[in-house]
Design a protein around this motif. Structure first.
Motif: not given
Length: 131
Positions: A56-59, A61-67, A69-75, A85-94
């Motif tokens: 989930g974390k790898a997905v 990171s690949a989706a947003f092109g950054r670590s 963890g950088e997405m954590q505050d914006r999750a 949600a549109a991608s099936g909830g498979e991302m973990i932004m941590g």
């Protein structure tokens, strides 16, 4: 250029080697630029949830092109949450995944789960450094 299986396995091995130095048990995954799994390993003794966490974390990171963890505050913001949600909830932004970028192109990401958030990211970075 796409990440090859040989490269993905080398990245995973690098992440697991760093985990062994930290004396922790992890799972590590490498996904392609579209977030699809190329390689994944779970160390003996790693918690079962780490297998889901690393992917989930790898997905993310690949989706947003950054670590991841950088997405954590914006999750929970509308756009990242909507994309997840549109991608099936498979991302973990941590924290715990880093993108694989070559020649300015996002080719994928390495995600790790099982240690602390910082340990996970450090293991992912160590893996990607093996490219």
């Amino acid at each position: 250029m796409a990440i090859t299986l040989e490269e993905a396995n080398r990245i995973v091995e690098g992440a697991l080697a760093q985990a062994a130095e930290f004396d922790i048990k992890i799972s590590a995954a490498v996904v392609d630029g579209g977030g699809r799994l190329i390689a994944m390993q779970r160390m003996d003794g790693a918690i079962w949830a780490s297998a889901y966490g690393c992917q989930g974390k790898a997905v993310a990171s690949a989706a947003f092109g950054r670590s991841s963890g950088e997405m954590q505050d914006r999750a929970t913001q509308p756009t990242p949450a909507g994309i997840n949600a549109a991608s099936g909830g498979e991302m973990i932004m941590g924290q715990g995944a880093v993108p694989i970028i070559r020649n300015g192109v996002i080719e994928g990401a390495c995600g790790v789960g099982g240690g602390s958030s910082q340990q996970d990211e450090d293991c992912a970075k160590a893996g990607v450094a093996k490219l």
